[in-house]
Every structure is written in structure tokens, then in C-alpha cells.
Write a protein that holds these residues in place. Structure first.
Motif, PDB file in Angstrom:
ATOM      1  N   GLU A 164      -6.348  -5.637  -2.429  1.00 32.48           N
ATOM      2  CA  GLU A 164      -5.126  -6.522  -2.359  1.00 32.48           C
ATOM      3  C   GLU A 164      -4.077  -6.340  -3.327  1.00 32.48           C
ATOM      4  O   GLU A 164      -2.613  -6.204  -2.512  1.00 32.48           O
ATOM      5  CB  GLU A 164      -5.577  -8.083  -2.784  1.00 32.48           C
ATOM      6  N   ARG A 192      -7.200  -4.681   7.047  1.00 27.37           N
ATOM      7  CA  ARG A 192      -8.129  -4.146   6.373  1.00 27.37           C
ATOM      8  C   ARG A 192      -7.662  -3.670   5.111  1.00 27.37           C
ATOM      9  O   ARG A 192      -8.511  -3.330   4.123  1.00 27.37           O
ATOM     10  CB  ARG A 192      -8.081  -2.357   7.304  1.00 27.37           C
ATOM     11  N   ALA A 193      -6.229  -3.464   4.884  1.00 29.31           N
ATOM     12  CA  ALA A 193      -5.661  -3.050   3.692  1.00 29.31           C
ATOM     13  C   ALA A 193      -5.852  -4.228   2.701  1.00 29.31           C
ATOM     14  O   ALA A 193      -6.320  -4.016   1.559  1.00 29.31           O
ATOM     15  CB  ALA A 193      -4.220  -2.953   3.619  1.00 29.31           C
ATOM     16  N   VAL A 194      -5.921  -5.644   2.969  1.00 28.25           N
ATOM     17  CA  VAL A 194      -6.086  -6.786   2.356  1.00 28.25           C
ATOM     18  C   VAL A 194      -7.627  -6.724   1.813  1.00 28.25           C
ATOM     19  O   VAL A 194      -7.935  -6.973   0.698  1.00 28.25           O
ATOM     20  CB  VAL A 194      -5.772  -7.702   2.862  1.00 28.25           C
ATOM     21  N   HIS A 203      -0.722 -12.877   6.078  1.00 26.00           N
ATOM     22  CA  HIS A 203      -1.955 -12.392   6.823  1.00 26.00           C
ATOM     23  C   HIS A 203      -3.261 -12.870   6.256  1.00 26.00           C
ATOM     24  O   HIS A 203      -4.009 -12.997   7.307  1.00 26.00           O
ATOM     25  CB  HIS A 203      -2.064 -10.726   6.433  1.00 26.00           C
ATOM     26  N   ARG A 231      -4.360  -3.452  10.615  1.00 25.31           N
ATOM     27  CA  ARG A 231      -4.401  -2.394   9.710  1.00 25.31           C
ATOM     28  C   ARG A 231      -3.834  -3.373   8.232  1.00 25.31           C
ATOM     29  O   ARG A 231      -4.479  -2.924   7.232  1.00 25.31           O
ATOM     30  CB  ARG A 231      -3.056  -1.419   9.955  1.00 25.31           C
ATOM     31  N   ALA A 232      -3.101  -4.297   8.341  1.00 20.29           N
ATOM     32  CA  ALA A 232      -2.869  -5.079   7.130  1.00 20.29           C
ATOM     33  C   ALA A 232      -4.218  -5.742   6.640  1.00 20.29           C
ATOM     34  O   ALA A 232      -4.363  -5.838   5.360  1.00 20.29           O
ATOM     35  CB  ALA A 232      -1.843  -6.140   7.582  1.00 20.29           C
ATOM     36  N   ALA A 250      -2.444  -3.193  -1.380  1.00 22.47           N
ATOM     37  CA  ALA A 250      -1.739  -3.857  -0.086  1.00 22.47           C
ATOM     38  C   ALA A 250      -0.621  -4.351  -0.523  1.00 22.47           C
ATOM     39  O   ALA A 250       0.439  -4.193   0.257  1.00 22.47           O
ATOM     40  CB  ALA A 250      -2.758  -4.547   0.767  1.00 22.47           C
ATOM     41  N   GLU A 251      -0.435  -5.046  -1.311  1.00 27.14           N
ATOM     42  CA  GLU A 251       0.905  -5.843  -1.908  1.00 27.14           C
ATOM     43  C   GLU A 251       1.831  -4.815  -2.165  1.00 27.14           C
ATOM     44  O   GLU A 251       2.999  -5.074  -1.906  1.00 27.14           O
ATOM     45  CB  GLU A 251       0.450  -6.808  -3.077  1.00 27.14           C
ATOM     46  N   VAL A 285       2.527  -5.162   2.154  1.00 24.39           N
ATOM     47  CA  VAL A 285       1.766  -6.323   3.115  1.00 24.39           C
ATOM     48  C   VAL A 285       2.037  -7.539   2.376  1.00 24.39           C
ATOM     49  O   VAL A 285       1.674  -7.873   1.273  1.00 24.39           O
ATOM     50  CB  VAL A 285       0.230  -5.658   2.996  1.00 24.39           C
TER      51      VAL A 285
END
Length: 382
Positions: A204, A198-200, A217, A195-196, A207-208, A212
Motif C-alpha cells: 500500500e 494489484r499494487a494496493v 480503489h 493494476r492499481a 502504491a500510494e 494510486v
């Protein structure tokens, strides 16, 4: 209540269908080496081998959103780790697998540091440079790697109790390792790490903000991807029994990336389809044109990209959506008369002829003489 029961029924039907498909595929995979020729069994083994490498590349590119053109170098690192252990130290085949996986994992961790500051084409060029300088380096380390002549090692030998031929035993060993590797990749994608990633890949900055850790990652994506490539390289040494620097040029890295795109980026089944593409399409190109197999190979890639932009894994969904969205033709009147146009029927009836000639109702004198609502009172002069 009926909606809940329908939902449970749909979910149960989906699970039964998935279980049935899995059982059929498992039966075909298990019984295939007993009905195919040795060379065909070897081709299936290579498909599984490439699928392991592409599963790692899919973690990095398909789900991590980072471009790598140096995956063939990690593949070579795993292959040479196994070959050196077998040739120089005489270890068993199974002992080389965890060493190759751990060594390539650490190599990916170290190489993942540039990924923290680079992205896009800059990262692709850095990874490509690793794939370019590794083969000359292997040639210069002749006391260890055998130089340009490479290393010849023993292949997997079936135990006496198995009653299998060498190609069949190798196939089943590679199948077991590939099944574990693909299951591990699937579990990784279903965990917090997946999941992390995919978020990145998607955003980005967002996600941060969500907590994340980008540096962690991104580095782990390179490490896991390198580990899968190292495992595939180790399996390559088991199957082929020979390694040389010329077998792991930068063309291998480009071929692996192209195979993943053709198979399907971000798809769990993309690595398997990409492995089949790498194994069978070059031989098909050679059969079509012995003079220019590379041209045929390139044209086939272009054709697949036009037909299936999302890869072969997304082709069934694309075809199904195209079929379901196709408008259905309605049958005309049996006497052959043209159908009425809905737009014409929606117009005012005064334009349709008979409705325009209909007499209007007579006006009521009492109604006509009535004062409108809100009008001022009449005076006597009026």
C-alpha cells in the motif's frame, strides 16, 4: 533475425493453441444441454451462477488483497431485489438484472467506507457481521420480503420461437450473462483499475507513492465485488424461483470464500473451478457419507489444499514444473561395470595409482645452476 522469427513463431503457436482450446470449450458448453439430463443442466447453470459471484469476490480478495466474509449478504440483496420486483411489481425478468446490479453497486460503495480504515481480520469481522444480521432483518420486513416464508416467483419461460425446454433456455440465458460478467472482470483486471488493485495488494505504501489513490480503489473494489454478487443473486432468483432468509445465512459467505481459495485466488479461471467445487463436492460428500457430509466436505477441502496450495487453477502448472525439474536417469555402461565418479576424476592424478608411479623428468644442470630472477649478484667468495 532467427531469434525474432522464433519469437513470432512461438507467439503464433500460443495464439493458435488458445484459439483451439476456446473453440473446443465453446462447442462443449453450447451442446451440453442437448445431451444432458434436466438435473445435470440445472447443475451446470448453478456452476455458472456461482462463477459470477466468485468473479466479484476474486476482484476483492484475490486481486485487491482484502478479506470479505459477507459476500453472501450482497448475494442475498441481489436475489431479493429481483424477487420483490417480480412478485410485488410484476416486472419482467430482464428488467430486474440492471436494478439488482446498480443497487448492489451502491450498497458496496457505502459498505466500502469501513475498508478505508480496517484491514485483515478486523475487516473480515465487519463483513461477517453484515452477513449475520441480514437474514433476521429480512424476516422482520415481512410486508416486503415475505418474512420467514420467503417469496415464490415465476421462472424464466422460453419463447415459442426458441423450441427449447425451460431448463435449456434458463441455461443459455445464464450462460450469456455469465460470459459478459467474466469478460467484464477480465477487462477490469487488464485496465488501470486492475493494476492499481494489484499494487494496493502488494504494498500500500509503495502504491500510494506511485500515485494510486487508496481510498478510491479500495471502495471501488467493494463496489464492483458487490455488483457481481448482486447479479449472481438475481440469476439465482431466476433459476430457483424461490427466496427465503434461511437460504442466505453466513455459511454461504464462508462457502463462497472457501470455493474461491480452492478454485484459485488471483486466477481468471479460479471462479469457474470454484463454482464447480461448490456445486458438485457437497453432493459427492452426501453420496460418500449420508451421516456426516460436512465432515467429508471439510476433508476434501483439506486434501485439495495439500495437493494444490495455489488452488485448482494452479495445479497444472505445479504438476508441469514438478515433471520438468525431475532429474533424468542416465543409462550405465553396457558391461555392468560401475560408472566413474566425477568427483574422483577431478582429484589430482597422483592419487590414482599409475600416475603416482610415473618417473619425474631429470633435472637440467644448467637450469638448476641458474640464478633466480631478481637475486643479488654473486661475490668472488661465493
Amino acid at each position: 533475425m532467427s531469434t525474432i522469427s522464433e519469437a513470432f513463431g512461438t507467439e503464433r503457436a500460443r495464439r493458435l493453441r488458445a484459439a483451439l482450446i476456446t473453440a473446443v470449450v465453446a462447442a462443449v458448453v453450447v451442446y451440453a444441454p442437448f445431451y444432458l439430463a434436466p438435473f445435470q443442466v440445472f447443475q451446470l447453470t448453478m456452476v455458472l451462477l456461482y462463477a459470477v459471484a466468485l468473479a466479484g469476490l476474486n476482484l476483492l480478495v484475490g486481486f485487491g488483497g482484502q478479506i470479505s466474509l459477507g459476500h453472501g449478504a450482497f448475494f442475498a440483496a441481489g436475489a431479493y431485489t429481483a424477487a420483490v420486483m417480480l412478485d410485488r411489481y410484476g416486472t419482467g425478468h430482464l428488467a430486474t438484472l440492471p436494478v439488482a446490479a446498480a443497487g448492489c453497486f451502491l450498497l458496496g460503495l457505502g459498505f466500502g467506507v469501513p475498508a478505508l480504515r480496517l484491514r485483515g481480520l478486523h475487516l473480515a469481522l465487519v463483513t461477517l457481521s453484515f452477513a449475520v444480521f441480514l437474514p433476521p432483518l429480512l424476516k422482520r420486513l415481512e410486508p416486503v420480503t415475505g418474512g420467514s416464508m420467503g417469496l415464490t416467483v415465476s421462472k424464466l419461460e422460453p419463447p415459442a420461437w426458441s423450441g427449447l425446454a425451460e431448463d435449456q433456455w434458463t441455461y443459455f440465458v445464464v450462460l450469456a450473462v455469465a460470459a459478459v460478467a467474466l469478460l467484464l472482470a477480465r477487462n477490469l483486471l487488464g485496465s488501470r483499475v486492475g493494476r492499481a488493485l494489484r499494487a494496493v495488494r502488494d504494498n500500500e505504501s509503495a502504491a500510494e507513492v506511485m500515485g494510486v489513490r487508496l481510498s478510491l480503489h479500495k471502495t471501488l473494489a467493494f463496489a464492483w465485488s458487490s455488483m457481481f454478487a448482486g447479479v449472481a443473486g438475481c440469476l439465482y432468483t431466476w433459476v430457483i424461483g424461490f427466496v427465503s432468509p434461511d437460504s442466505f445465512g453466513f455459511v454461504l459467505s464462508i462457502t463462497l470464500l472457501a470455493a474461491l481459495v480452492v478454485g484459485g485466488l488471483g486466477s481468471l479461471y479460479g471462479p469457474l473451478l470454484g463454482g464447480a467445487f461448490v456445486m458438485y463436492v457437497p453432493s459427492l460428500s452426501q453420496d460418500i457419507s449420508e451421516a456426516a457430509p460436512g465432515v467429508v466436505f471439510g476433508l476434501l477441502i483439506i486434501t485439495v489444499m495439500f495437493v494444490a496450495p495455489t488452488g485448482l487453477a494452479g495445479l497444472p502448472v505445479r504438476v508441469l514444473s514438478a515433471v520438468t525439474r525431475r532429474p533424468l536417469r542416465t543409462a550405465g555402461p553396457p558391461d555392468g561395470t560401475p560408472e566413474a565418479d566425477p568427483a574422483t576424476e577431478a582429484e589430482p592424478r597422483s592419487r590414482t595409482g599409475s600416475a603416482a608411479s610415473a618417473p619425474l623428468p631429470a633435472a637440467d644442470p644448467s637450469v638448476a645452476d641458474a640464478e633466480p630472477v631478481g637475486a643479488p649478484p654473486r661475490t668472488e667468495k661465493e
